[in-house]
Design an enzyme around this catalytic site. Sequence first.
Site, PDB file in Angstrom:
ATOM      1  CG  HIS A   1      -5.061  -3.389  -0.741  1.00 17.85           C
ATOM      2  ND1 HIS A   1      -5.838  -4.286  -0.045  1.00 17.85           N
ATOM      3  CD2 HIS A   1      -4.994  -2.278   0.047  1.00 17.85           C
ATOM      4  CE1 HIS A   1      -6.227  -3.749   1.097  1.00 17.85           C
ATOM      5  NE2 HIS A   1      -5.707  -2.540   1.184  1.00 17.85           N
TER       6      HIS A   1
ATOM      7  CG  PHE B   1      -3.064  -1.455   7.524  1.00 21.39           C
ATOM      8  CD1 PHE B   1      -2.118  -1.989   8.382  1.00 21.39           C
ATOM      9  CD2 PHE B   1      -4.366  -1.924   7.586  1.00 21.39           C
ATOM     10  CE1 PHE B   1      -2.473  -2.972   9.305  1.00 21.39           C
ATOM     11  CE2 PHE B   1      -4.738  -2.899   8.500  1.00 21.39           C
ATOM     12  CZ  PHE B   1      -3.780  -3.430   9.361  1.00 21.39           C
TER      13      PHE B   1
ATOM     14  CB  ALA C   1      -4.097   4.500  -0.968  1.00 24.81           C
ATOM     15  CD  GLU C   2      -7.210  -1.067   4.543  1.00 28.60           C
ATOM     16  OE1 GLU C   2      -7.754  -1.419   5.601  1.00 28.60           O
ATOM     17  OE2 GLU C   2      -7.127  -1.815   3.547  1.00 28.60           O
ATOM     18  CG  LEU C   3      -5.672   2.288   7.686  1.00 26.72           C
ATOM     19  CD1 LEU C   3      -5.386   1.404   8.889  1.00 26.72           C
ATOM     20  CD2 LEU C   3      -6.717   3.326   8.023  1.00 26.72           C
TER      21      LEU C   3
END
Length: 273
Positions: free
Chosen positions: A124, A127, A168-170
């Site tokens: 992860h 963000f 992949a966040e933000l």
Amino acid sequence: MARIFSWAAQDSERLTTVAGLRGSKGRHGAFAQVTADTAAEAAAAEAAGIEMIVCRARSVAAVRQGSQRLFVTAALGFAEAVTDEEILRTAFKALTDGADAVITARRLPIVSLLASEDIPVMGHLGFVPRKSTWVGSVRAFGKTADEAVELYHRFRRLEEAGAFAVEAELVPAPLMAEISKRTGLVTVSLGSGPGAEVMFLFTSDICGETDRVPRHARRYGDLVRLHRQIDEERRAALTAFRDDVRNDGFPAAAETADMAETALEEFVSRIGN
């Protein structure tokens, strides 16, 4: 549909596999992923044509009751599994309950520990909400050149640690597209644009289960309205019941059992006054 043996050694079918996900590399939006923690949510996802779900590790067994075909990734909670031994035990329990992979935002040696057991690990990056104090606010990570370079090296280290995929966040969409084509990791975009192999949204956001939907999400339903209607109906029904009890309107003859008058008279006679 792929035929595999699960981690519980059961002959199974899956909508995709680790090999299938890896084979999709470069095919943007090849798969869709949502969240689920109940059998009903998993069944709905499968019926909708979704291929992948993420659930809490403790919810895997329940999720598998709703779908035997979805690719299930179990999230290893920070509090439930702390030590290396607990992490391994939690991961193997989730896998034998029916998970196909695990996701963790823990340190790279944890990723390597899991990967060394041939456990498919999703990392992860970008963000990470539980670590947001380090970036100072809820915001995209990688908008400056310095952050972008730092993030790219995190992708590389995650891949070297043995992960097969990454949420992949933000991450800014142009950066995500550039990094995705430079990494062997299967990329899962949560608010990171279309340049990834898997598109991910929370079921609660898709279905409109909260008043506020994040900027990166899209609401396709309005369950909040239905939940409010249910709450209103519940309160109205309970209020009507209480009013009937107060006014001797409940129970009525239809809701009670009767007995022959002769039987009642015999009962009174036998027990006396």
